[in-house]
Enzyme design. Structure first.
Site, short mmCIF file in Angstrom:
data_model
loop_
_atom_site.label_atom_id
_atom_site.label_comp_id
_atom_site.label_asym_id
_atom_site.label_seq_id
_atom_site.Cartn_x
_atom_site.Cartn_y
_atom_site.Cartn_z
N ARG A 206 -18.66 2.94 -20.19
CA ARG A 206 -19.14 3.86 -19.16
C ARG A 206 -19.69 5.17 -19.75
NH1 ARG A 206 -17.51 1.98 -14.09
NH2 ARG A 206 -15.48 0.99 -13.95
N GLU B 190 -24.62 5.37 -5.37
CA GLU B 190 -24.08 4.16 -6.02
C GLU B 190 -24.78 3.93 -7.35
OE1 GLU B 190 -21.87 2.23 -6.70
OE2 GLU B 190 -21.78 0.50 -5.38
N ASP C 22 -26.50 -4.97 -6.44
CA ASP C 22 -26.64 -6.31 -7.01
C ASP C 22 -26.81 -7.29 -5.85
OD1 ASP C 22 -26.52 -8.19 -9.12
OD2 ASP C 22 -24.39 -8.48 -8.84
N PHE D 125 -27.25 -8.03 -17.28
CA PHE D 125 -26.04 -7.22 -17.12
C PHE D 125 -26.16 -5.97 -17.98
CE2 PHE D 125 -21.70 -5.80 -17.12
CZ PHE D 125 -21.34 -6.05 -15.81
N VAL D 126 -26.10 -4.81 -17.31
CA VAL D 126 -26.30 -3.54 -18.01
C VAL D 126 -25.02 -2.69 -18.04
CG1 VAL D 126 -28.79 -3.41 -17.65
CG2 VAL D 126 -27.26 -2.52 -15.88
N ASP E 206 -19.92 -0.20 -16.32
CA ASP E 206 -18.98 -0.79 -17.27
C ASP E 206 -19.12 -2.31 -17.37
OD1 ASP E 206 -17.89 -1.38 -14.63
OD2 ASP E 206 -16.07 -2.01 -15.68
N LYS F 197 -15.93 3.90 -9.94
CA LYS F 197 -16.19 4.90 -10.94
C LYS F 197 -17.62 4.87 -11.42
CE LYS F 197 -11.91 3.30 -12.63
NZ LYS F 197 -11.21 2.60 -13.71
N GLY F 198 -18.33 3.80 -11.10
CA GLY F 198 -19.66 3.55 -11.70
C GLY F 198 -20.68 4.65 -11.51
P1 IMP Z 1 -22.81 -5.85 -5.18
O1 IMP Z 1 -21.71 -5.62 -4.19
O2 IMP Z 1 -22.96 -7.31 -5.53
O3 IMP Z 1 -24.12 -5.23 -4.79
O4 IMP Z 1 -22.32 -5.24 -6.53
C1 IMP Z 1 -22.36 -3.91 -6.79
C2 IMP Z 1 -21.40 -3.57 -7.89
O5 IMP Z 1 -21.38 -4.58 -8.91
C3 IMP Z 1 -21.82 -2.33 -8.61
O6 IMP Z 1 -21.28 -1.17 -7.99
C4 IMP Z 1 -21.26 -2.53 -10.00
O7 IMP Z 1 -19.94 -2.07 -10.07
C5 IMP Z 1 -21.27 -4.02 -10.18
N1 IMP Z 1 -22.41 -4.48 -11.02
C6 IMP Z 1 -23.43 -5.27 -10.62
N2 IMP Z 1 -24.29 -5.49 -11.61
C7 IMP Z 1 -23.82 -4.82 -12.68
C8 IMP Z 1 -24.29 -4.65 -14.04
O8 IMP Z 1 -25.35 -5.14 -14.48
N3 IMP Z 1 -23.51 -3.87 -14.84
C9 IMP Z 1 -22.36 -3.28 -14.42
N4 IMP Z 1 -21.89 -3.41 -13.17
C10 IMP Z 1 -22.61 -4.18 -12.31
MG MG Z 2 -19.49 -0.05 -8.86
#
Ligand code: IMP
Ligand code: MG
Length: 181
Positions: free
Chosen positions: A166, A100, A104, A153-154, A160, A44-45
């Site tokens: 959100r 997206e 992260d 963390f944002v 969320d 949903k992000g």
């Molecule tokens: P990755 O697979 O580690 O790149 O993580 C990506 C997902 O982690 C994103 O789509 C978010 O849902 C979540 N995420 C990573 N950092 C944050 C943050 O600072 N705030 C909220 N969600 C985050």
């Molecule tokens: Mg996400």
């Protein structure tokens, strides 16, 4: 609008988001001018970013969505990519743009991009609102990125913590006391 009490500070204001999202969308629009991409929002992000992004495009686009997860309710990435809702459309031979919220570790997008290419997409490009480059563990980079951010963390503008925040119209830094509870 006043800041949410669980926010430590506002990182990106509504005005900053609007201006930069528009700038990036216009670049994508230019690059895909002769194409008909399938624009895939990762729920949903990405919802708010997605809605703002597509409204700046003038090329013909089709919309589709996926729900994937690699996250529980915490603030660290873990586990294997799970597809909770798949695409409605066949992507064989299609140009796909993944939208997206944030990259992260890169786990989600590295896996997702590989999957869509395996399914026969002609091309897969990644558009992200936020990029935490310092946290990268997987070999993946966005093709279009709105903002590089530090390792904090944002929340807000679609993002969320435990399904909260959100709807906030800005990107804020979550107070550590909220997740250290
Ligand atoms: P990755 O697979 O580690 O790149 O993580 C990506 C997902 O982690 C994103 O789509 C978010 O849902 C979540 N995420 C990573 N950092 C944050 C943050 O600072 N705030 C909220 N969600 C985050
Ligand atoms: Mg996400």
């Amino acid at each position: 609008m006043s800041m949410h009490p669980d926010c430590e500070r506002i990182m990106l204001t509504e005005e900053q988001l609007r201006a930069r999202v528009r700038e990036v969308a216009l670049q994508v629009d230019k690059d895909f001018a002769d194409k008909r991409p399938l624009v895939v929002g990762i729920l949903k992000g990405s919802i708010i970013f997605y809605a703002d992004f597509i409204r700046c495009l003038s090329m013909p686009v089709e919309l589709d969505f996926m729900v994937v997860s690699s996250y529980g309710s915490g603030t660290v990435s873990s586990g294997k990519l799970k597809i909770k809702k798949d695409l409605d459309k066949d992507i064989k031979g299609r140009d796909v743009i993944i939208v997206e919220d944030i990259i992260d570790s890169g786990f989600t997008l590295a896996n997702l991009k590989a999957l869509l290419l395996e399914r026969g997409a002609a091309s897969v490009k990644i558009v992200t609102l936020l990029n935490k480059a310092e946290r990268r563990e997987y070999d993946i980079a966005p093709d279009y990125n709105c903002f590089d951010i530090e390792n904090e963390f944002v929340i807000g503008y679609g993002l969320d913590y435990d399904e909260q925040y959100r709807h906030l119209p800005y990107i804020g830094i979550l107070k550590p006391s909220v997740y250290e509870k």
